[in-house]
Enzyme design. Structure first.
Site, PDB file in Angstrom:
ATOM      1  N   TYR A 102       0.858  -1.181   0.000  1.00  0.00           N
ATOM      2  CA  TYR A 102       0.000   0.000   0.000  1.00  0.00           C
ATOM      3  C   TYR A 102       0.893   1.229   0.000  1.00  0.00           C
ATOM      4  O   TYR A 102       1.886   1.283   0.726  1.00  0.00           O
ATOM      5  CB  TYR A 102      -0.884   0.013   1.257  1.00  0.00           C
ATOM      6  N   GLU A 190      -3.514   7.463  -4.021  1.00  0.00           N
ATOM      7  CA  GLU A 190      -3.368   6.171  -3.356  1.00  0.00           C
ATOM      8  C   GLU A 190      -3.180   5.050  -4.379  1.00  0.00           C
ATOM      9  O   GLU A 190      -3.862   5.027  -5.402  1.00  0.00           O
ATOM     10  CB  GLU A 190      -4.644   5.924  -2.544  1.00  0.00           C
TER      11      GLU A 190
END
Ligand code: GDP
Ligand code: MN
Length: 376
Positions: A102, A190
C-alpha cells in the site's frame, strides 16, 4: 472530486509511474476484443465506479479464456456496487503478483502537512490492517519546504524494500506520486495494491486520486474528468446558483438563510419525529428570483410534500423578505403547502404582509413551524 481508476492511471502514465496495459470498455464484446488485442494469457476485468471495495463486491475478475471474459464482463456491467451502476470496465493485462503493498499520500491535519503512508500489507484488507495492526502502516510527514528529494525518497523506500534495486524503483515512484499530489492539488493519491511482480518490478495495479474541489478552477483539464451521479449533478447545479444544497431522504423541504439556521431547522424537524428532504442555505437577500430558483430545486424532489421556509431577517429586514416571498410565489405554480417562519428586524410587519396572502401558513417559533410541517 474523485476520478475513475482508468483516469487516474492515465495521469500516472504521464508521470512515468508504471501501470498495466489496458483498454476501457462499455460492452462485453469490447472486452473480448480487448483481450485479443492485449494478447496476454490472462486479463483482469475491473468495474469502473467511484468507490473502493470493488474486489470484495465481485467487481474485479481475472479470466483466462474468451468465454469467461464475455460472461464476467456481462456480469460486471450489469451490477451495481454500493448503489453505483457499473457502466464501464477496465480490461488490463493480468499481472503475476508476488506481493501487494500500500502507498498513499494524503493530508494530515494534525501535522499540517502531507503524509506518506506505506505498508507491506497492502491489498483488499488494508482497512482491517489499519484497524487491528496500525503499526504495520509506516507514516512520514513531508515538510512542504523540503518536499521529497532523492535522499528522502530513498530513505522512505528502504523502510519498505530492503533490496537496493527495488528501493531504487520505489523511490522514483514515491517522488512521482508526490508530484501528482502537489501539481494537481490532490487531497489523496493512493495505490493499493502497488504490486511487486514475479520479475521484481513494481506496478500500480489500482489507482485512486481525489482532488481538492476548491482548487479545481486551477485545473480545467481535471474538472473535465468529473463524472457526477444524478444526485451530485443536482447539488452542483445548486452550487452554481449560489446555494448550498444537500439532498436527503425525508419529505419536508427546507429553505433557510444561513447554514447554522438550516442545520438547526433540520434538527428541529427530526426532534419532532419528521424527516427533512434536504439541507438548503439560500444565503441572505430578499431577491424573489432566488426564492423561485430554490423552490424549483426543492420541487424537483417528488418526495417533498411540504416546504418549510425559515428566515432570520437581520440586515435584510423581514418586511423586505415578506415582499420577496409574495412576489416569488406569484411566479411559482405549485399547490404544495408552504410554512413560513420569519423572525428578526420588522418581523411584525413582515408577518402581517404574509398573513394577507393565502399562500402561506405562518409560524412564529421554529418548534411551531416544525409541528405545522409534520401535520401537513
Ligand atoms: P478494489 O477492490 O476496488 O481496491 O480493486 P483493486 O484494483 O485493488 O483490485 C482488487 C484486487 O484484485 C487486488 O488487491 C488484487 O489482489 C486483485 N488484482 C487486481 N488486478 C490483478 C492482476 O492483474 N493480477 C492478479 N493476480 N490480481 C489482481
Ligand atoms: Mn484497490
Amino acid at each position: 472530486m474523485k476520478i475513475h481508476e482508468y483516469q487516474a492511471k492515465e495521469i500516472f502514465s504521464k508521470y512515468g509511474i508504471p501501470v498495466e496495459r489496458h483498454t476501457l470498455c462499455r460492452t462485453a464484446a469490447c472486452v473480448v476484443a480487448a483481450f485479443r488485442t492485449i494478447g496476454t494469457d490472462k486479463v483482469v476485468i475491473k468495474a469502473q465506479v467511484l468507490t473502493g471495495g470493488r474486489g470484495k463486491a465481485g467487481g474485479v475478475k481475472v479470466v483466462d479464456n474468451m468465454e469467461d471474459a464475455y460472461q464476467e464482463a456481462k456480469n460486471i456491467l450489469g451490477m451495481s456496487i454500493k448503489g453505483l451502476p457499473v457502466n464501464q470496465v477496465l480490461v488490463s493485462e493480468a499481472i503475476d503478483i508476488a506481493a501487494e503493498y500500500y502507498v498513499g499520500f494524503t493530508i494530515d491535519r494534525n501535522t499540517r502537512s502531507v503524509v506518506l503512508m506505506m505498508s507491506a500489507s497492502g491489498g483488499m484488507d488494508i482497512e482491517e490492517v489499519a484497524r487491528r495492526t496500525p503499526e504495520k502502516i509506516i507514516r512520514y510527514s513531508i515538510d512542504p519546504f523540503i518536499g521529497l528529494p532523492d535522499y528522502l525518497a530513498r530513505h522512505f523506500a528502504f523502510s519498505l524494500f530492503p533490496q537496493m534495486e527495488q528501493a531504487g524503483r520505489m523511490a522514483v515512484i514515491l517522488q512521482e506520486l508526490y508530484k501528482v499530489f502537489i501539481e494537481n492539488d490532490a487531497s489523496l493519491v493512493e495505490v493499493n495494491p502497488l504490486a511487486l511482480t514475479a520479475k521484481g518490478t513494481l506496478i500500480a495495479i489500482d489507482a485512486k486520486i481525489v482532488f481538492d474541489d476548491n482548487a479545481l478552477y486551477r485545473h480545467p483539464g481535471i474538472q473535465a474528468l468529473s463524472d457526477l451521479t444524478e444526485e451530485e449533478k443536482v447539488e452542483a447545479n445548486a452550487k452554481d446558483k449560489g446555494f448550498s444544497y444537500v439532498h436527503m431522504d425525508g419529505n419536508i423541504g427546507c429553505m433557510v438563510n444561513g447554514a447554522g439556521l438550516a442545520m438547526a431547522t433540520m434538527d428541529m424537524i427530526k426532534l419532532h419525529g419528521g424527516n427533512p428532504a434536504n439541507f438548503l442555505d439560500i444565503g441572505g437577500s430578499s431577491n424573489p428570483l432566488k426564492v423561485v430558483e430554490a423552490m424549483k430545486l426543492l420541487l424537483q424532489d417528488e418526495k417533498v410534500k411540504v416546504v418549510l421556509i425559515n428566515i432570520f431577517g437581520g440586515i435584510t429586514r423581514c418586511d423586505d423578505v415578506a415582499m420577496g416571498l409574495i412576489q416569488a410565489f406569484d411566479m411559482i405554480k405549485s399547490d404544495i403547502p408552504v410554512i413560513v417562519r420569519l423572525t428578526g428586524t420588522n418581523e411584525n410587519i413582515g408577518r402581517e404582509l404574509l398573513r394577507n396572502h393565502s399562500r402561506f401558513q405562518i409560524a412564529t417559533t421554529m418548534k411551531e413551524a416544525a409541528l405545522m410541517a409534520l401535520k401537513s
